[in-house]
Design a protein around this motif. Structure first.
Motif, PDB file in Angstrom:
ATOM      1  N   PRO A  73       0.654  -1.040   0.071  1.00  0.00           N
ATOM      2  CA  PRO A  73       0.124  -0.204  -0.054  1.00  0.00           C
ATOM      3  C   PRO A  73       0.779   1.221   0.003  1.00  0.00           C
ATOM      4  O   PRO A  73       2.009   1.380   0.564  1.00  0.00           O
ATOM      5  N   GLN A  74       0.350   2.320  -0.653  1.00  0.00           N
ATOM      6  CA  GLN A  74       1.080   3.633  -0.917  1.00  0.00           C
ATOM      7  C   GLN A  74       0.524   4.696   0.172  1.00  0.00           C
ATOM      8  O   GLN A  74       0.973   5.671   0.055  1.00  0.00           O
ATOM      9  N   ASP A  75      -0.655   4.243   0.852  1.00  0.00           N
ATOM     10  CA  ASP A  75      -1.291   5.314   1.809  1.00  0.00           C
ATOM     11  C   ASP A  75      -0.422   5.278   2.849  1.00  0.00           C
ATOM     12  O   ASP A  75      -0.212   4.355   3.587  1.00  0.00           O
ATOM     13  N   ASP A  76      -0.517   6.562   3.414  1.00  0.00           N
ATOM     14  CA  ASP A  76       0.003   6.807   4.772  1.00  0.00           C
ATOM     15  C   ASP A  76      -0.385   6.133   5.812  1.00  0.00           C
ATOM     16  O   ASP A  76       0.287   5.489   6.850  1.00  0.00           O
ATOM     17  N   ASN A  77      -1.690   5.921   5.918  1.00  0.00           N
ATOM     18  CA  ASN A  77      -2.288   5.319   7.177  1.00  0.00           C
ATOM     19  C   ASN A  77      -2.869   3.948   6.952  1.00  0.00           C
ATOM     20  O   ASN A  77      -3.811   3.194   7.345  1.00  0.00           O
ATOM     21  N   ALA A  78      -2.048   3.202   5.855  1.00  0.00           N
ATOM     22  CA  ALA A  78      -2.611   1.897   5.454  1.00  0.00           C
ATOM     23  C   ALA A  78      -2.524   0.829   6.704  1.00  0.00           C
ATOM     24  O   ALA A  78      -1.545   0.867   7.710  1.00  0.00           O
ATOM     25  N   ARG A  79      -3.242  -0.014   6.761  1.00  0.00           N
ATOM     26  CA  ARG A  79      -3.331  -1.089   7.916  1.00  0.00           C
ATOM     27  C   ARG A  79      -2.558  -2.164   7.716  1.00  0.00           C
ATOM     28  O   ARG A  79      -2.374  -3.122   8.602  1.00  0.00           O
ATOM     29  N   PHE A  80      -1.565  -2.340   6.716  1.00  0.00           N
ATOM     30  CA  PHE A  80      -0.664  -3.335   6.539  1.00  0.00           C
ATOM     31  C   PHE A  80       0.531  -2.859   5.595  1.00  0.00           C
ATOM     32  O   PHE A  80       0.456  -1.606   4.929  1.00  0.00           O
ATOM     33  N   GLY A  81       1.715  -3.413   5.607  1.00  0.00           N
ATOM     34  CA  GLY A  81       2.591  -3.143   4.801  1.00  0.00           C
ATOM     35  C   GLY A  81       2.786  -4.073   3.720  1.00  0.00           C
ATOM     36  O   GLY A  81       1.839  -4.713   3.217  1.00  0.00           O
ATOM     37  N   ARG A  82       4.127  -4.297   3.226  1.00  0.00           N
ATOM     38  CA  ARG A  82       4.183  -5.168   1.787  1.00  0.00           C
ATOM     39  C   ARG A  82       3.641  -6.586   2.309  1.00  0.00           C
ATOM     40  O   ARG A  82       4.073  -7.145   3.348  1.00  0.00           O
ATOM     41  N   VAL A  83       2.838  -7.237   1.424  1.00  0.00           N
ATOM     42  CA  VAL A  83       2.807  -8.709   1.889  1.00  0.00           C
ATOM     43  C   VAL A  83       2.870  -9.557   0.399  1.00  0.00           C
ATOM     44  O   VAL A  83       2.624  -9.076  -0.718  1.00  0.00           O
ATOM     45  N   VAL A  84       3.457 -10.423   0.612  1.00  0.00           N
ATOM     46  CA  VAL A  84       4.056 -11.479  -0.434  1.00  0.00           C
ATOM     47  C   VAL A  84       3.030 -12.231  -0.501  1.00  0.00           C
ATOM     48  O   VAL A  84       2.580 -13.024   0.265  1.00  0.00           O
ATOM     49  N   LEU A  85       2.342 -12.465  -1.878  1.00  0.00           N
ATOM     50  CA  LEU A  85       1.197 -13.395  -2.084  1.00  0.00           C
ATOM     51  C   LEU A  85       1.705 -14.625  -2.657  1.00  0.00           C
ATOM     52  O   LEU A  85       0.865 -15.389  -2.600  1.00  0.00           O
ATOM     53  N   ALA A  86       2.798 -14.607  -3.264  1.00  0.00           N
ATOM     54  CA  ALA A  86       3.220 -16.089  -4.160  1.00  0.00           C
ATOM     55  C   ALA A  86       4.293 -17.026  -3.261  1.00  0.00           C
ATOM     56  O   ALA A  86       4.945 -16.487  -2.597  1.00  0.00           O
TER      57      ALA A  86
END
Length: 86
Positions: A73-86
């Protein structure tokens, strides 16, 4: 394209949160492509394949979930950071 492989349910939750809040995502695909897009919704096709629908600078795009490598997410107040999906 190879046979669809469903995404783990725990990981699917991150996509739902991104869509709920309309996050702008840095999206990494397994083929090495990268794009920035706003998460719109997830959906299941009649073929049982699942997709993430996003808005990009070039317009709306659908991405099959098993083609996602990671989202950030690029949003300042995102509820999570980078998530690896594969």
């Amino acid at each position: 394209m190879k046979t669809y492989q469903p995404l783990n349910c725990d990981l699917h939750d991150y996509l739902e949160i991104a869509c709920l809040y309309g996050y702008t995502l840095d999206i990494e695909l397994i083929d090495g492509q990268r794009l920035t897009a706003r998460a719109i919704t997830t959906r299941t096709a009649s073929t049982r394949e699942e997709f993430l629908d996003v808005d990009t600078a070039e317009g709306r795009r659908e991405i099959r979930l098993d083609q996602l490598l990671a989202i950030t997410p690029q949003d300042d107040n995102a509820r999570f950071g980078r998530v690896v999906l594969a």
